[in-house]
Design a protein around this motif. Sequence first.
Motif: not given
Length: 217
Positions: A159-174, A201-207
């Motif tokens: 993954i590079r700067k400017g890429d579109r991404v899917v992020v899921k948090t440890k709380a379950g939000e996508v 987002m804090a890295v610690s919150d990212v699943g």
Amino acid sequence: MVRQAKAQRMLTHDQIWVALDRLAARAGLSPSGLAKRAGLDPTTFNRSKRVTSDGRERWPSTESIAKALAAADSSIDTFARLIDDDAPDGRSVPLLGFAEAGASGAFDESGFPSGKGWTEVALPAADDSRTFALEISGDALAPVYRDGGIILVSPGTPIRKGDRVVVKTKAGEVTVATLKRRTAKAVELQPLDASQAERTMAVSDVGWIARIVWASQ
């Protein structure tokens, strides 16, 4: 002299359904997305509808095939080639509705598909064997991604700067966004709607976070 009749191949249940899967992929849709675009019930072409509860094969109707061809802007000749083509247009990858992506058990701790609810869809081949697809429902990601479209997500692609991404948090939000910056402590995201404020987002919150490598048009 008795001539031997040329062996004729019979049209099979699997061939018809594989052709419909390929037709959907050519249109950049999942089978359910193709059904919706054709004005049919979204579950018409689902794998669960292809065999009855008592194990009998269920065939699509000629009407549903005709509507699917019209929705995909394809001819019956194209469909015949999709039936007869032994080589798939791509490969099958796991498919899940985007709305279900936040459910508990849909992914393992590494961000790979797990649990129930996943089907398969034929999509363009990707280098990452762990690639999966998400089907968009509703207008939450419009105008970038439309209802019924699909996005191909690759956990193993850098993954590079400017890429579109899917992020899921440890709380379950996508969420789907553009990566602005990633450090050892934080991930900065730009929502698809440019009018919305950037999010950190804090890295610690990212699943997990994975790159979108292809999307239907």
